[in-house]
Design an enzyme around this catalytic site. Sequence first.
Site, short mmCIF file in Angstrom:
data_model
loop_
_atom_site.label_atom_id
_atom_site.label_comp_id
_atom_site.label_asym_id
_atom_site.label_seq_id
_atom_site.Cartn_x
_atom_site.Cartn_y
_atom_site.Cartn_z
N GLU A 224 4.46 -1.42 -1.86
CA GLU A 224 3.74 -2.90 -1.69
C GLU A 224 2.84 -3.68 -1.94
OE1 GLU A 224 2.08 -5.21 0.14
OE2 GLU A 224 1.14 -4.21 2.16
N CYS A 258 -2.56 -8.85 2.51
CA CYS A 258 -1.67 -8.54 1.54
C CYS A 258 -0.46 -10.20 2.39
CB CYS A 258 -0.88 -7.50 0.84
SG CYS A 258 0.09 -6.46 2.49
#
Length: 481
Positions: A224, A258
């Site tokens: 990720e 993020c």
Amino acid sequence: MTSAQQYVDIAPDDTAFSAVFNAQKSAFNASKYPDYASRHNKLKALENLLLDNRDAIIAALHEDFGHRSADETRIAEISSTVAHIRYARKNLAKWMRPQRRATSIWFLPGSNHIQAQPAGVIGIMAPWNYPINLAVAPLTSALAAGNRAMIKMSEYTPASTKVLKTILAKEFDESEIAVFGGEAESSAQFSKLPFDHLMFTGSIAVGKKVMAAAAPNLTPLTLELGGKSPVIINKDYPMEEAASRITFGKIVNAGQTCVAPDYILLPKGKAEDFAMWMSRKYADRLPEGACSQDYTSIIDQRNYNRLIAILDDAISKGATVIPLEQNSTSSQEKRKFPLTLVINPSSDCRIMQEEIFGPLLPVIETDGLDDAIARINAGGRPLALYYFGHAPAEQEKLLRQTHSGGVTVNDVLLQFLQPSQPFGGTGSSGFGSCHGWEGFRSFSHMKPVFTQKGIGGFTGLKLLYPPYGPLARRLITMMGG
């Protein structure tokens, strides 16, 4: 004494990594398929540990950041993580149940099913921005799938590392779950271990290094990696409401998220209107400005200086900068960086080349939805994409013509908070998924099993045993051969 020195006891050497890995591997080999009750009990214990140690977690995050909003920690690190654990507990029996699959007529009376088999020892590399959530949410999937886990925390969050290690040790032996700190060199060694699956959350640059380190062992990966998550505001959506929701998404954790909105794409002539509403909503959300107890500090001075350098670069290349608050001496000392808009920066600016990971927000005027889509597709595939607009046809057009890890329509961040939805990237923002069923599946081997029946009797396959005669050849033709 620095924070890292205070927590030197949690920084391992290579021998410690290998010793714990071998202990976990041996323990797994002795119990390769934990039953439902065992897994469910571990998830319940994990949930209770988070709930019973809220204050310690809040204090640790505050220490690591210099100032971390206590309520943000309660939302992002505790309640959202508990939601994932509860969802896993609720659905665990269904996930563990063998899945029946169709069987071709030619192989009757045999049957097919898929059995979810625990992978083994899972490695989890958590970043500094949400250290508890991004360690424990994947851990939830690993435990639900029947695995053991080793967690490597960021060198930037030693207090969070220590508190997580301490509270997990209350219920779990290191042969089940182990937590490590340590500097970047430790992370490099960690990623070389022959895990049965390794999950990394962090930057694209480090993700490439993790992938290279895992390659000799052919370790399966979930990466990720973030990236630049765009926001499109279409002409039919009220600017005030869009600004309100975007402001929230960008000031949470001071933009150190993020999936935070990374840049805005809106119709030509609308930047001034957007800036006006953002300024008002920022003042509404943070009446005391960046010094508010509800606003989090930048994690360290290096990242604070990086944001200043990105802003200076945009100014030097002609961008218009609109700070929503003047940066006071007090806020600088606390590494509080006010939300700042950067209007129409050129494509060669650092702010348009790098993931910002802070409260800077480029605002770019476009020639409409097609132009916005083209700009998005010209870059790497983002981890998140946000669209504000009511027309179903235009929503569908955006979904079909862009790639991203996930999407929220008419809001921001919320795709990440859905326990039933997978979370992960695509292309340059990573691959693989965690959370919910997809997380369970990522940390399992979905083993296909064919069971032949009719022992000692007739099966369709016997018609195809050699020597091949006219009947066998006729059947092969019917099968498409």
